[in-house]
Scaffold this active site. Sequence first.
Site, mmCIF file in Angstrom:
data_model
loop_
_atom_site.group_PDB
_atom_site.id
_atom_site.type_symbol
_atom_site.label_atom_id
_atom_site.label_comp_id
_atom_site.label_asym_id
_atom_site.label_seq_id
_atom_site.Cartn_x
_atom_site.Cartn_y
_atom_site.Cartn_z
ATOM 1 N N LYS A 97 0.766 -1.020 0.061
ATOM 2 C CA LYS A 97 -0.177 0.073 -0.006
ATOM 3 C C LYS A 97 0.927 1.407 -0.021
ATOM 4 C CE LYS A 97 -1.479 1.479 4.143
ATOM 5 N NZ LYS A 97 -1.193 2.728 4.403
ATOM 6 N N ARG B 52 -4.190 10.708 4.713
ATOM 7 C CA ARG B 52 -3.067 11.757 5.019
ATOM 8 C C ARG B 52 -2.233 11.906 3.626
ATOM 9 N NH1 ARG B 52 -0.020 14.680 8.438
ATOM 10 N NH2 ARG B 52 2.100 14.453 7.791
ATOM 11 N N CYS C 62 -4.724 12.860 13.401
ATOM 12 C CA CYS C 62 -5.278 11.494 12.763
ATOM 13 C C CYS C 62 -5.105 10.745 14.139
ATOM 14 C CB CYS C 62 -4.471 11.040 11.739
ATOM 15 S SG CYS C 62 -2.935 10.308 12.141
ATOM 16 N N ARG D 291 0.887 14.590 13.489
ATOM 17 C CA ARG D 291 1.598 14.474 12.135
ATOM 18 C C ARG D 291 1.446 15.854 11.400
ATOM 19 N NH1 ARG D 291 -0.624 8.991 9.421
ATOM 20 N NH2 ARG D 291 0.908 8.954 8.555
ATOM 21 N N PRO D 292 2.357 16.856 11.747
ATOM 22 C CA PRO D 292 2.201 18.070 11.018
ATOM 23 C C PRO D 292 2.689 18.131 9.523
ATOM 24 C CG PRO D 292 4.034 18.126 12.638
ATOM 25 C CD PRO D 292 3.139 16.654 12.817
ATOM 26 N N ASP E 67 4.764 20.614 8.588
ATOM 27 C CA ASP E 67 5.927 21.681 8.526
ATOM 28 C C ASP E 67 7.143 21.085 7.280
ATOM 29 O OD1 ASP E 67 6.300 19.849 10.304
ATOM 30 O OD2 ASP E 67 7.818 20.659 11.307
ATOM 31 N N LEU E 68 7.337 19.935 7.444
ATOM 32 C CA LEU E 68 8.767 19.721 6.629
ATOM 33 C C LEU E 68 8.297 19.848 5.145
ATOM 34 C CD1 LEU E 68 9.806 16.394 8.365
ATOM 35 C CD2 LEU E 68 10.473 18.556 9.015
ATOM 36 N N SER F 297 11.488 11.867 7.326
ATOM 37 C CA SER F 297 9.886 11.783 6.954
ATOM 38 C C SER F 297 9.637 11.019 5.804
ATOM 39 C CB SER F 297 9.304 13.225 6.953
ATOM 40 O OG SER F 297 7.989 13.144 6.500
ATOM 41 N N VAL F 298 9.196 10.171 5.702
ATOM 42 C CA VAL F 298 8.807 9.199 4.516
ATOM 43 C C VAL F 298 7.995 10.096 3.328
ATOM 44 C CG1 VAL F 298 7.629 7.286 3.413
ATOM 45 C CG2 VAL F 298 8.878 7.003 5.525
ATOM 46 N N ASP G 67 5.194 0.692 11.787
ATOM 47 C CA ASP G 67 3.978 0.004 11.307
ATOM 48 C C ASP G 67 3.964 -1.559 11.648
ATOM 49 O OD1 ASP G 67 3.391 2.391 10.394
ATOM 50 O OD2 ASP G 67 3.699 1.632 8.228
ATOM 51 N N ARG H 187 -8.480 -0.876 4.752
ATOM 52 C CA ARG H 187 -7.451 0.281 4.294
ATOM 53 C C ARG H 187 -6.178 -0.260 4.036
ATOM 54 N NH1 ARG H 187 -7.065 5.592 7.358
ATOM 55 N NH2 ARG H 187 -5.839 6.126 5.729
HETATM 56 C C1 EPZ Z 1 4.506 7.058 6.165
HETATM 57 O O1 EPZ Z 1 3.682 7.822 6.781
HETATM 58 C C2 EPZ Z 1 3.483 5.689 6.194
HETATM 59 N N1 EPZ Z 1 2.344 6.049 5.349
HETATM 60 C C3 EPZ Z 1 2.927 5.248 7.637
HETATM 61 O O2 EPZ Z 1 2.172 4.068 7.474
HETATM 62 C C4 EPZ Z 1 4.451 5.189 8.802
HETATM 63 O O3 EPZ Z 1 3.794 4.728 9.811
HETATM 64 C C5 EPZ Z 1 4.995 6.389 8.513
HETATM 65 O O4 EPZ Z 1 5.677 6.615 7.215
HETATM 66 C C6 EPZ Z 1 6.493 6.094 9.342
HETATM 67 O O5 EPZ Z 1 7.225 4.880 8.572
HETATM 68 C C7 EPZ Z 1 2.279 5.852 3.917
HETATM 69 O O6 EPZ Z 1 3.581 5.708 3.486
HETATM 70 C C8 EPZ Z 1 1.355 6.204 3.488
HETATM 71 P P1 EPZ Z 1 6.351 10.325 8.412
HETATM 72 P P2 EPZ Z 1 4.247 9.470 6.860
HETATM 73 O O7 EPZ Z 1 6.340 11.604 7.492
HETATM 74 O O8 EPZ Z 1 5.041 9.603 5.551
HETATM 75 C C9 EPZ Z 1 6.705 13.639 11.586
HETATM 76 C C10 EPZ Z 1 0.205 2.990 7.586
HETATM 77 O O9 EPZ Z 1 -0.166 2.535 8.887
HETATM 78 N N2 EPZ Z 1 6.790 14.672 10.615
HETATM 79 O O10 EPZ Z 1 7.603 9.656 7.786
HETATM 80 O O11 EPZ Z 1 3.128 10.246 6.841
HETATM 81 C C11 EPZ Z 1 5.535 12.846 11.880
HETATM 82 O O12 EPZ Z 1 4.440 13.403 12.693
HETATM 83 C C12 EPZ Z 1 0.959 4.210 7.826
HETATM 84 O O13 EPZ Z 1 0.410 2.431 6.721
HETATM 85 C C13 EPZ Z 1 6.785 16.166 11.024
HETATM 86 O O14 EPZ Z 1 7.012 16.376 12.163
HETATM 87 O O15 EPZ Z 1 5.235 9.493 8.249
HETATM 88 C C14 EPZ Z 1 6.196 11.538 12.486
HETATM 89 O O16 EPZ Z 1 6.515 11.622 13.756
HETATM 90 C C15 EPZ Z 1 0.641 5.096 9.241
HETATM 91 N N3 EPZ Z 1 6.582 16.945 10.174
HETATM 92 C C16 EPZ Z 1 7.455 11.428 11.669
HETATM 93 O O17 EPZ Z 1 7.702 12.931 11.268
HETATM 94 C C17 EPZ Z 1 6.245 16.693 8.850
HETATM 95 O O18 EPZ Z 1 6.394 17.641 8.089
HETATM 96 C C18 EPZ Z 1 7.589 10.657 10.706
HETATM 97 O O19 EPZ Z 1 6.533 10.483 9.827
HETATM 98 C C19 EPZ Z 1 5.996 15.398 8.504
HETATM 99 C C20 EPZ Z 1 6.171 14.310 9.467
#
Ligand code: EPZ
Length: 428
Positions: free
Chosen positions: A22, A102, A126, A131-132, A134-135, A172-173, A315, A407
């Site tokens: 996914k 998201r 969520c 989950r901001p 800002d990045l 951040s992914v 995850d 989902r």
């Molecule tokens: C991806 O979400 C995945 N979703 C998530 O899977 C997964 O848990 C997560 O990466 C971490 O591996 C998809 O790929 C669709 P992040 P993502 O940005 O990209 C913070 C699932 O169950 N952050 O890597 O949204 C954020 O709050 C889902 O399939 C900021 O602070 O995650 C978190 O603490 C849930 N500012 C950390 O970074 C930002 O602008 C990592 O989040 C962006 C993120």
Amino acid sequence: MDRIRIVGGNKLTGSIPISGAKNAALPLMIASLLTEETLTLDNVPHLADVEQLIRILGNHGVDYSVNGRREEQNTAYARTIHFTAHDIVDTMAPYELVSKMRASFWVIGPLLARMGEAKVSLPGGCAIGTRPVDLFIDGLQALGAAIDVENGYVLAKAKRLRGNRYVFPKVSVGATHVMMMAASLAEGETVLENAAREPEVVNLAECLNAMGAKVYGAGSSTITIEGVDRLHGARVTVIPDRIETGTYAMAIAMTGGDVMLEGARADLLQSALDVIAQTGAEITPTNSGIRVMRNGAGITPVDVTTEPFPGFPTDLQAQFMGLMTMAKGRSRITETIFENRFMHVQELARLGAHINLAGQTAIVEGVTKLKGAPVMATDLRASVSLVIAGLAAEGETIVNRVYHLDRGFERLEQKLSGCGATIERISG
Ligand code: EPZ
């Protein structure tokens, strides 16, 4: 509302086909916005999130056909879907759509890069944390975008994005995906430092390169992108789902048995496989997938801390907690990625698990027996941890709010019942 009914106690034996990921399919689908030509994706899973993103992309003007036919109800494994964004008819992604998923916020990158503007709703809160974004804002500004946040929307403008060096303050992914897509059509070179190294990022880089982009270093923490003037159509395969793989491996470690996870790739989740092996399961990667076996011996407790790839994935944290509820002793599970990802704790307790929370650490005291009960799914991964526990619990477990599972897990009940589990969906 559908529910899942499980009667626990059966060992799992047989084979489970692993679906396309996914979290790889979603960004690849979004990459279709970058070109007016057709992007063909193979091995796309049939999941509620994929169908939702198809609707969101349709709003921007992306046409699609499944296996050559336009057919939303096609439920075959490994679908091939063709996406064509010949004309972008709308650069606005409304709150009603973005708040449901998201990842749809990520359209901001390709829309801005191709059309010079995008207006995308903030995703809102969520269940697993604040989950901001800002990045994303910071990063796109570094590429020269003018960004305003007004009335719950992010408005981004740039005649043409310009390459730059950007250091992510946090891994951040999603922000890595968006910056790779945006920088692919920028003028000049972009260097992303402290980028996410997840396999899904590598899959997106492969897709972009197949479309004519010049992305180097994906999978390491420094990604270099030489911008090009235009991208073209391509055909790309979605990687196997490492989270689905880890989930079933933990289910087998929980119930005991012997299952071949067909099509799974060990290199996508080595850290999780190492941990599962430490609990006492036997993990054997083969040419066709990963074989997971556990005999009758007890489950050894193991401490884990979630980390960005290649560490133990957030995850899989809930599922691992499900497994640890029946370990022979105490384990500590620390969540470092999301601040509110322990909602399964209360529900696992309903099955008889002993778990105490101390800040971001859950301390799990293994019990010898779980007992079935009605439980509530709270988010995607939390809900499948309840399924894992239910498979080992005595008697009947009913998992409510199954739409969370739909989902991200394709045909969960068929895959598990095919291996001897007593599990069924109760509709309505
Ligand atoms: C991806 O979400 C995945 N979703 C998530 O899977 C997964 O848990 C997560 O990466 C971490 O591996 C998809 O790929 C669709 P992040 P993502 O940005 O990209 C913070 C699932 O169950 N952050 O890597 O949204 C954020 O709050 C889902 O399939 C900021 O602070 O995650 C978190 O603490 C849930 N500012 C950390 O970074 C930002 O602008 C990592 O989040 C962006 C993120």
